[in-house]
Design a protein around this motif. Structure first.
Motif, PDB file in Angstrom:
ATOM      1  N   ALA A 285     -14.225   6.670  -3.775  1.00 48.26           N
ATOM      2  CA  ALA A 285     -14.007   5.913  -5.008  1.00 48.26           C
ATOM      3  C   ALA A 285     -12.541   5.946  -5.421  1.00 48.26           C
ATOM      4  N   LYS A 286     -11.850   7.027  -5.061  1.00 46.55           N
ATOM      5  CA  LYS A 286     -10.442   7.172  -5.441  1.00 46.55           C
ATOM      6  C   LYS A 286      -9.497   6.923  -4.270  1.00 46.55           C
ATOM      7  N   ASN A 287     -10.032   6.581  -3.091  1.00 47.07           N
ATOM      8  CA  ASN A 287      -9.204   6.421  -1.893  1.00 47.07           C
ATOM      9  C   ASN A 287      -8.286   7.634  -1.711  1.00 47.07           C
ATOM     10  N   THR A 288      -8.875   8.787  -1.834  1.00 47.62           N
ATOM     11  CA  THR A 288      -8.122  10.040  -1.796  1.00 47.62           C
ATOM     12  C   THR A 288      -8.702  10.968  -0.742  1.00 47.62           C
ATOM     13  N   VAL A 289      -7.815  11.671  -0.062  1.00 43.61           N
ATOM     14  CA  VAL A 289      -8.217  12.652   0.930  1.00 43.61           C
ATOM     15  C   VAL A 289      -7.564  13.984   0.578  1.00 43.61           C
ATOM     16  N   TYR A 290      -8.284  15.067   0.870  1.00 42.02           N
ATOM     17  CA  TYR A 290      -7.803  16.408   0.576  1.00 42.02           C
ATOM     18  C   TYR A 290      -7.799  17.241   1.854  1.00 42.02           C
TER      19      TYR A 290
ATOM     20  N   ARG B 249      -3.856  23.515  -1.075  1.00 40.37           N
ATOM     21  CA  ARG B 249      -4.681  22.316  -1.032  1.00 40.37           C
ATOM     22  C   ARG B 249      -3.780  21.102  -1.156  1.00 40.37           C
ATOM     23  N   LEU B 250      -3.792  20.267  -0.134  1.00 42.44           N
ATOM     24  CA  LEU B 250      -3.025  19.032  -0.141  1.00 42.44           C
ATOM     25  C   LEU B 250      -3.910  17.878  -0.601  1.00 42.44           C
ATOM     26  N   SER B 251      -3.281  16.942  -1.307  1.00 39.39           N
ATOM     27  CA  SER B 251      -3.976  15.732  -1.738  1.00 39.39           C
ATOM     28  C   SER B 251      -3.174  14.513  -1.313  1.00 39.39           C
ATOM     29  N   CYS B 252      -3.881  13.429  -1.060  1.00 42.81           N
ATOM     30  CA  CYS B 252      -3.217  12.171  -0.721  1.00 42.81           C
ATOM     31  C   CYS B 252      -4.025  11.033  -1.321  1.00 42.81           C
ATOM     32  N   ALA B 253      -3.370  10.235  -2.141  1.00 39.58           N
ATOM     33  CA  ALA B 253      -4.028   9.103  -2.777  1.00 39.58           C
ATOM     34  C   ALA B 253      -3.428   7.810  -2.253  1.00 39.58           C
ATOM     35  N   ALA B 254      -4.297   6.917  -1.818  1.00 35.01           N
ATOM     36  CA  ALA B 254      -3.867   5.589  -1.383  1.00 35.01           C
ATOM     37  C   ALA B 254      -4.027   4.626  -2.544  1.00 35.01           C
ATOM     38  N   SER B 255      -2.995   3.826  -2.775  1.00 36.46           N
ATOM     39  CA  SER B 255      -3.046   2.881  -3.880  1.00 36.46           C
ATOM     40  C   SER B 255      -2.424   1.562  -3.462  1.00 36.46           C
ATOM     41  N   GLY B 256      -2.681   0.534  -4.282  1.00 39.38           N
ATOM     42  CA  GLY B 256      -2.142  -0.786  -3.996  1.00 39.38           C
ATOM     43  C   GLY B 256      -3.255  -1.748  -3.655  1.00 39.38           C
ATOM     44  N   SER B 257      -2.907  -2.746  -2.863  1.00 36.88           N
ATOM     45  CA  SER B 257      -3.860  -3.781  -2.485  1.00 36.88           C
ATOM     46  C   SER B 257      -4.703  -3.278  -1.314  1.00 36.88           C
ATOM     47  N   ILE B 258      -5.892  -2.742  -1.617  1.00 39.15           N
ATOM     48  CA  ILE B 258      -6.767  -2.162  -0.604  1.00 39.15           C
ATOM     49  C   ILE B 258      -8.152  -2.776  -0.719  1.00 39.15           C
ATOM     50  N   PHE B 259      -8.639  -3.358   0.392  1.00 35.31           N
ATOM     51  CA  PHE B 259      -9.995  -3.897   0.416  1.00 35.31           C
ATOM     52  C   PHE B 259     -10.979  -2.822   0.871  1.00 35.31           C
ATOM     53  N   SER B 260     -10.643  -2.133   1.951  1.00 33.85           N
ATOM     54  CA  SER B 260     -11.524  -1.072   2.439  1.00 33.85           C
ATOM     55  C   SER B 260     -10.722  -0.082   3.276  1.00 33.85           C
ATOM     56  N   VAL B 261     -11.198   1.144   3.297  1.00 35.98           N
ATOM     57  CA  VAL B 261     -10.555   2.205   4.070  1.00 35.98           C
ATOM     58  C   VAL B 261     -11.483   2.621   5.202  1.00 35.98           C
ATOM     59  N   ASN B 262     -10.974   2.592   6.419  1.00 34.69           N
ATOM     60  CA  ASN B 262     -11.778   3.039   7.558  1.00 34.69           C
ATOM     61  C   ASN B 262     -11.789   4.567   7.656  1.00 34.69           C
ATOM     62  N   ASP B 263     -10.598   5.135   7.627  1.00 34.67           N
ATOM     63  CA  ASP B 263     -10.488   6.579   7.715  1.00 34.67           C
ATOM     64  C   ASP B 263      -9.139   7.019   7.170  1.00 34.67           C
ATOM     65  N   MET B 264      -9.066   8.284   6.817  1.00 36.67           N
ATOM     66  CA  MET B 264      -7.808   8.899   6.367  1.00 36.67           C
ATOM     67  C   MET B 264      -7.680  10.245   7.057  1.00 36.67           C
TER      68      MET B 264
ATOM     69  N   VAL C 156       0.851  -1.181   0.000  1.00 38.62           N
ATOM     70  CA  VAL C 156       0.000   0.000   0.000  1.00 38.62           C
ATOM     71  C   VAL C 156       0.889   1.233   0.000  1.00 38.62           C
ATOM     72  N   GLN C 157       0.541   2.196  -0.828  1.00 40.42           N
ATOM     73  CA  GLN C 157       1.285   3.460  -0.875  1.00 40.42           C
ATOM     74  C   GLN C 157       0.343   4.634  -0.670  1.00 40.42           C
ATOM     75  N   LEU C 158       0.802   5.599   0.085  1.00 41.54           N
ATOM     76  CA  LEU C 158       0.104   6.871   0.229  1.00 41.54           C
ATOM     77  C   LEU C 158       1.004   7.942  -0.375  1.00 41.54           C
ATOM     78  N   VAL C 159       0.497   8.635  -1.362  1.00 43.08           N
ATOM     79  CA  VAL C 159       1.292   9.639  -2.055  1.00 43.08           C
ATOM     80  C   VAL C 159       0.641  11.009  -1.880  1.00 43.08           C
ATOM     81  N   GLU C 160       1.382  11.913  -1.231  1.00 40.13           N
ATOM     82  CA  GLU C 160       0.886  13.267  -0.991  1.00 40.13           C
ATOM     83  C   GLU C 160       1.373  14.214  -2.079  1.00 40.13           C
ATOM     84  N   SER C 161       0.624  15.273  -2.274  1.00 42.30           N
ATOM     85  CA  SER C 161       1.033  16.339  -3.189  1.00 42.30           C
ATOM     86  C   SER C 161       0.368  17.635  -2.748  1.00 42.30           C
ATOM     87  N   GLY C 162       0.898  18.747  -3.265  1.00 40.03           N
ATOM     88  CA  GLY C 162       0.259  20.033  -3.024  1.00 40.03           C
ATOM     89  C   GLY C 162       0.964  20.948  -2.053  1.00 40.03           C
TER      90      GLY C 162
END
Length: 121
Positions: free
Chosen positions: A74-79, A19-34, A2-8
């Motif tokens: 849907a994108k496993n992304t937090v801003y 505005r900061l962005s963070c996208a989680a990628s990789g083998s993810i079944f479900s996200v509880n919180d970010m 699993v990778q979390l990649v920040e930008s911004g």
């Protein structure tokens, strides 16, 4: 994996916005919180804001009214929209996620590499 990649992150004048962005990628079944944490030089890492998959948010008192956290499940992304920035907001901002990699796995704690935010004139 699993990778979390920040930008911004970047340099902004006092009173400005980022505005900061963070996208989680990789083998993810479900996200509880970010969420977002930050660490200023010589200080401990501290919570900035979190958001659950259901949309519930939490902020520390100093960020209420200035920062807004939002997410795209849907994108496993937090801003993190940061307005009225102050020099004391200068720090490395880290993305954090609590998620399951498979339906059978426990909830793991994952971190991004951090992005620098500098507020200075």
């Amino acid at each position: 994996q699993v990778q979390l990649v920040e930008s911004g992150g970047g340099l902004v004048q006092p009173g400005g916005s980022l505005r900061l962005s963070c996208a989680a990628s990789g083998s993810i079944f479900s996200v509880n919180d970010m969420g977002w944490y930050r660490q200023a030089p010589g200080k401990q890492r501290e919570l900035v804001a979190t958001i659950t998959s259901g949309g519930s948010t939490k902020y520390t008192d100093s960020e209420k009214g200035r920062f807004t956290i939002s997410g795209d499940n849907a994108k496993n992304t937090v801003y993190l929209q940061m307005n009225s920035l102050k020099p004391e907001d200068t720090a490395v901002y880290y993305c954090n996620a609590h998620l399951r990699r498979t339906w059978a796995s426990g909830v793991g704690d994952y971190w991004g590499q951090g992005t620098q935010v500098t507020v200075s004139s």
